[in-house]
Design a protein around this motif. Structure first.
Motif, PDB file in Angstrom:
ATOM      1  N   LEU A  65     -80.904 -31.030  21.261  1.00  0.00           N
ATOM      2  CA  LEU A  65     -79.830 -31.454  20.365  1.00  0.00           C
ATOM      3  C   LEU A  65     -79.023 -30.270  19.850  1.00  0.00           C
ATOM      4  N   PHE A  66     -79.704 -29.223  19.386  1.00  0.00           N
ATOM      5  CA  PHE A  66     -78.979 -28.093  18.792  1.00  0.00           C
ATOM      6  C   PHE A  66     -78.071 -27.421  19.809  1.00  0.00           C
ATOM      7  N   SER A  67     -78.595 -27.167  21.001  1.00  0.00           N
ATOM      8  CA  SER A  67     -77.784 -26.500  22.027  1.00  0.00           C
ATOM      9  C   SER A  67     -76.632 -27.391  22.471  1.00  0.00           C
ATOM     10  N   GLU A  68     -76.866 -28.710  22.535  1.00  0.00           N
ATOM     11  CA  GLU A  68     -75.805 -29.646  22.908  1.00  0.00           C
ATOM     12  C   GLU A  68     -74.675 -29.610  21.875  1.00  0.00           C
ATOM     13  N   LEU A 107     -84.367 -39.709  23.311  1.00  0.00           N
ATOM     14  CA  LEU A 107     -85.493 -38.773  23.426  1.00  0.00           C
ATOM     15  C   LEU A 107     -85.096 -37.545  24.244  1.00  0.00           C
ATOM     16  N   VAL A 108     -84.335 -37.779  25.299  1.00  0.00           N
ATOM     17  CA  VAL A 108     -83.852 -36.655  26.108  1.00  0.00           C
ATOM     18  C   VAL A 108     -82.913 -35.784  25.282  1.00  0.00           C
ATOM     19  N   LEU A 109     -82.013 -36.411  24.517  1.00  0.00           N
ATOM     20  CA  LEU A 109     -81.071 -35.656  23.693  1.00  0.00           C
ATOM     21  C   LEU A 109     -81.788 -34.838  22.626  1.00  0.00           C
ATOM     22  N   SER A 135     -75.757 -45.429  24.257  1.00  0.00           N
ATOM     23  CA  SER A 135     -76.070 -43.995  24.334  1.00  0.00           C
ATOM     24  C   SER A 135     -74.801 -43.158  24.244  1.00  0.00           C
ATOM     25  N   GLY A 136     -73.763 -43.587  24.971  1.00  0.00           N
ATOM     26  CA  GLY A 136     -72.506 -42.853  24.942  1.00  0.00           C
ATOM     27  C   GLY A 136     -71.902 -42.813  23.556  1.00  0.00           C
ATOM     28  N   PHE A 137     -71.909 -43.958  22.856  1.00  0.00           N
ATOM     29  CA  PHE A 137     -71.352 -43.991  21.502  1.00  0.00           C
ATOM     30  C   PHE A 137     -72.169 -43.110  20.555  1.00  0.00           C
ATOM     31  N   THR A 138     -73.492 -43.183  20.641  1.00  0.00           N
ATOM     32  CA  THR A 138     -74.335 -42.401  19.733  1.00  0.00           C
ATOM     33  C   THR A 138     -74.120 -40.910  19.936  1.00  0.00           C
ATOM     34  N   GLN A 139     -74.140 -40.473  21.189  1.00  0.00           N
ATOM     35  CA  GLN A 139     -73.927 -39.054  21.451  1.00  0.00           C
ATOM     36  C   GLN A 139     -72.519 -38.631  21.063  1.00  0.00           C
ATOM     37  N   GLY A 140     -71.535 -39.489  21.355  1.00  0.00           N
ATOM     38  CA  GLY A 140     -70.168 -39.169  20.975  1.00  0.00           C
ATOM     39  C   GLY A 140     -70.004 -39.056  19.470  1.00  0.00           C
ATOM     40  N   ALA A 141     -70.635 -39.977  18.730  1.00  0.00           N
ATOM     41  CA  ALA A 141     -70.538 -39.952  17.273  1.00  0.00           C
ATOM     42  C   ALA A 141     -71.170 -38.688  16.704  1.00  0.00           C
ATOM     43  N   LEU A 142     -72.344 -38.316  17.198  1.00  0.00           N
ATOM     44  CA  LEU A 142     -73.016 -37.109  16.720  1.00  0.00           C
ATOM     45  C   LEU A 142     -72.172 -35.861  16.982  1.00  0.00           C
TER      46      LEU A 142
END
Length: 251
Positions: A20-23, A14-16, A109-116
């Protein structure tokens, strides 16, 4: 089972989602700069590496670097923020969430953000250069990414748990994380190391990650020895992280 871990994962997602776009835009900048500077800048001076063009050789390493660095960043900075700013650890003490839930949630969370973020970098590289990989190689490649993200997420969780100053986390990234990444064959083959040193370098978990993931993505090869090194490291990192965080919770 793992209900608490998924709750932490959903909170992080939810925080991401809010940025998301700027990240994704920010995370693409660094690996793309490396790719353009080394891939195109040195293309006339570097011949094929291990039978493939240098731009193709570099691509898997940059995608992997993005994914695992994002896993470290997410775990380290979010854990530090929740501990020092939001005082989440105090809240965890009076909830049914276990230490295992917290650590596993951060790994998810780390894997999901890393994958994206890895997919974002891969998409830009593919659009700019036309580099393509066989989709059937992705299963072998993801085996390395999952274990690598676990190692880096655990390292980030430990940093966010133990380090009180944000600049100290930045120093760990600059002095420990990035050198380990760069020396593990992102921009050059491990075979370029002196023969006497090569066997030792291959035992380093980050070398197993980058060398193994490159072989997996380019050739579809799943090197059992490299996977074993990474799996043992991931298990040891998980056990150590649980022990460290559990001690912190008890303080």
């Amino acid at each position: 089972m793992l209900t608490g871990a998924f709750s932490i994962w959903k909170r992080d997602m939810l925080v991401l989602r809010r940025s998301l776009f700027s990240e994704l835009a920010a995370v693409v900048a660094a690996p793309l700069t490396f790719y353009l500077a080394f891939g195109f800048g040195l293309r006339g001076y570097i011949a094929d590496v291990e039978g493939v063009p240098y731009t193709v050789f570099m691509a898997p390493g940059l995608i992997t670097m993005t994914a695992v660095s994002a896993a470290f960043d997410e775990s380290a900075w979010s854990m530090w923020f929740h501990r020092k700013v939001q005082r989440t650890i105090e809240a965890y003490r009076v909830t049914p969430i276990t230490v295992y839930d917290i650590v596993i949630g951060k790994i998810f969370s780390g894997f999901t953000q890393g994958a994206l973020k890895g997919v974002a970098v891969a998409a830009v590289i593919f659009l700019l250069t036309g580099v393509r990989f066989d989709p059937t190689h992705l299963v072998a490649y993801l085996s390395f990414i999952i274990l690598g993200s676990m190692v880096f997420s655990c390292a980030g969780t430990v940093c966010g748990t133990l380090l009180d100053k944000p600049e100290t986390i930045g120093k760990v990234q600059a002095v420990v994380i990035m050198p380990l990444i760069f020396l593990s064959g992102v921009f050059f083959p491990v075979s370029s190391y002196p023969e006497a040193l090569r066997a030792t370098v291959m035992l380093i978990p980050t070398t197993a990650l980058f060398e193994g993931s490159r072989r997996a993505l380019l050739a579809g090869a799943l090197d059992a020895g490299l996977i074993a090194i990474l799996a043992i490291t991931a298990l040891a990192a998980f056990v150590a992280t649980v022990a460290i965080f559990n001690r912190k919770m008890a303080e």
